[in-house]
Design an enzyme around this catalytic site. Structure first.
Site, PDB file in Angstrom:
ATOM      1  N   LYS A 112     -29.363 -19.493 -12.811  1.00 16.44           N
ATOM      2  CA  LYS A 112     -27.947 -19.346 -12.457  1.00 16.44           C
ATOM      3  C   LYS A 112     -27.244 -18.421 -13.437  1.00 16.44           C
ATOM      4  O   LYS A 112     -26.589 -17.450 -13.042  1.00 16.44           O
ATOM      5  CB  LYS A 112     -27.244 -20.701 -12.421  1.00 16.44           C
ATOM      6  N   ASP A 131     -24.404 -22.553  -8.045  1.00 18.87           N
ATOM      7  CA  ASP A 131     -23.793 -23.610  -8.840  1.00 18.87           C
ATOM      8  C   ASP A 131     -23.497 -24.779  -7.907  1.00 18.87           C
ATOM      9  O   ASP A 131     -23.969 -24.800  -6.772  1.00 18.87           O
ATOM     10  CB  ASP A 131     -22.535 -23.094  -9.556  1.00 18.87           C
TER      11      ASP A 131
END
Length: 200
Positions: A112, A131
């Site tokens: 991420k 996320d």
């Protein structure tokens, strides 16, 4: 759906304040389990005092913990930030690497964070930022039935061409924050309501 979201959020980018790739990398590490608003309250002072990986990596851990305390989980974050900065200096000459396989070797950096830095700082589409907002919206919008972030990212990369990957993460995050909230999605005002399989 993506075209509609682009019209709704024409300037979709990370809301983490940053002037360069290094600042974005550190801000993203600090953003774990914390709002971007809170991180943006901490980072200007932090980067004014310690503008480079070498300078930040030399801060005593206790001092860094005090600087970032309000972001939560500050002991682990301080440890990761210090180790990350030292790795940048020792292994990458103080520069933030531009390859996923290098970024994920840095302490505190997973896919991420690497996708945020590559996409937002360098314009490199190596994957999709996943996320909690993207995770939720990928399911609600019917893009993925997976629960695991890596599997969701793989599904999104199959559904969308790589030219959309950078925008996709930013658009879904903003839509998740503003309209398709976790507990109370605002379906009546949602611009993609007519195409959403989960619309109420």
């Amino acid at each position: 759906m993506l075209a509609t979201l682009r019209l709704t959020y024409p300037r979709a980018r990370t809301e983490l304040a940053h002037a360069n790739a290094f600042q974005l990398l550190i801000a993203t590490i600090l953003s774990a389990q914390c709002t971007d608003v809170r991180v943006n309250m901490v980072t200007p002072g932090l980067f004014a005092k310690y503008p480079t990986p070498r300078a930040l990596g030399a801060v005593p851990q206790a001092a860094l913990e005090e600087e970032i305390r309000s972001t939560g989980f500050y002991r682990m974050k301080a440890k990761n930030v210090l180790a990350c900065c030292r790795a940048l200096v020792e292994r990458f000459g103080g520069d933030v690497p531009r390859r996923m396989e290098d970024l994920v070797t840095l302490p505190g950096v997973g896919r991420k964070t690497a996708n945020v830095v590559l996409g937002q700082a360098f314009g490199i589409a190596s994957g999709v930022v996943v996320d909690t907002h993207v995770q939720r919206l990928a399911g609600r919008l019917g893009f993925s039935q997976e629960q695991d972030a890596v599997k969701i990212e793989a599904d999104l990369m199959r559904v969308f061409p790589d030219s959309d990957w950078i925008d996709l993460g930013s658009l879904l995050i903003l839509h998740g924050r503003r309209t398709c909230k976790a507990r109370t999605p605002d379906c009546p005002s949602c611009p993609v309501n007519d195409r959403c399989p989960s619309a109420a």
